[in-house]
Design an enzyme around this catalytic site. Sequence first.
Site, PDB file in Angstrom:
ATOM      1  N   LEU A  98       0.827  -1.206   0.000  1.00  0.00           N
ATOM      2  CA  LEU A  98       0.000   0.000   0.000  1.00  0.00           C
ATOM      3  C   LEU A  98       0.861   1.257   0.000  1.00  0.00           C
ATOM      4  O   LEU A  98       1.864   1.329   0.715  1.00  0.00           O
ATOM      5  CB  LEU A  98      -0.883  -0.002   1.260  1.00  0.00           C
ATOM      6  CG  LEU A  98      -1.696   1.250   1.469  1.00  0.00           C
ATOM      7  CD1 LEU A  98      -3.135   0.979   1.124  1.00  0.00           C
ATOM      8  CD2 LEU A  98      -1.571   1.731   2.885  1.00  0.00           C
ATOM      9  N   HIS A  99       0.481   2.234  -0.811  1.00  0.00           N
ATOM     10  CA  HIS A  99       1.186   3.514  -0.824  1.00  0.00           C
ATOM     11  C   HIS A  99       0.203   4.606  -1.259  1.00  0.00           C
ATOM     12  O   HIS A  99      -0.582   4.412  -2.180  1.00  0.00           O
ATOM     13  CB  HIS A  99       2.418   3.473  -1.733  1.00  0.00           C
ATOM     14  CG  HIS A  99       2.166   2.954  -3.111  1.00  0.00           C
ATOM     15  ND1 HIS A  99       1.960   1.619  -3.388  1.00  0.00           N
ATOM     16  CD2 HIS A  99       2.094   3.598  -4.299  1.00  0.00           C
ATOM     17  CE1 HIS A  99       1.775   1.463  -4.682  1.00  0.00           C
ATOM     18  NE2 HIS A  99       1.843   2.660  -5.273  1.00  0.00           N
ATOM     19  N   GLN A 100       0.255   5.697  -0.547  1.00  0.00           N
ATOM     20  CA  GLN A 100      -0.610   6.840  -0.851  1.00  0.00           C
ATOM     21  C   GLN A 100       0.205   7.927  -1.539  1.00  0.00           C
ATOM     22  O   GLN A 100       1.228   8.363  -1.021  1.00  0.00           O
ATOM     23  CB  GLN A 100      -1.234   7.407   0.423  1.00  0.00           C
ATOM     24  CG  GLN A 100      -2.089   8.632   0.144  1.00  0.00           C
ATOM     25  CD  GLN A 100      -3.100   8.857   1.222  1.00  0.00           C
ATOM     26  OE1 GLN A 100      -4.174   8.279   1.179  1.00  0.00           O
ATOM     27  NE2 GLN A 100      -2.768   9.680   2.195  1.00  0.00           N
TER      28      GLN A 100
END
Length: 180
Positions: A140-142
């Site tokens: 996950l990466h924003q």
Amino acid sequence: MRPETLVPQDGAGVPDALQRLWTPHRMAYIQEAGKPEGDEPEGCPFCRLIALEDADALIIARGELVYAVLNLYPYNPGHLMVLPYRHVADYTELTGEETRELAEFTQHAMTVVRSVSGPHGFNIGMNQGLVAGAGIAGHLHQHVVPRWGGDANFMPVVGHTKVLPQLLGQTRDLLANAWH
């Protein structure tokens, strides 16, 4: 570039008076070099980054549960990502503490980028899964993407090339120094 500084090159084709901005480093992205196979931490570039020195990994700041890192293939100068240390694919898998720190880092990233480069706005978001556009779906990466009026021009639309006025190392240093 002024016309008197152009260097002619022989070859096939009709001269069109256009200049070419060559960006061979983009070929790695186009060919998806270094993208992990599968969803395991062993092949994950985000998991490998945390063992490197911050400047080498383009890490801007480290928190207890998350860190901020520049995107290696940025849309705009200052395009960074906030992600957990833990190898987790889906937003619903984050703990409450990870979710809080991810949100706080995102807010702080916006404040820092504003102080360093004064964008007019931001795109913030995450792509969940390959079909949603996640290049590295297993971790996950924003994204935090600074935006300026007129930052989208003919280059990415017609030429599939993004012109960036600053090197990644310089951007990383500016943001890292302003983070604290």
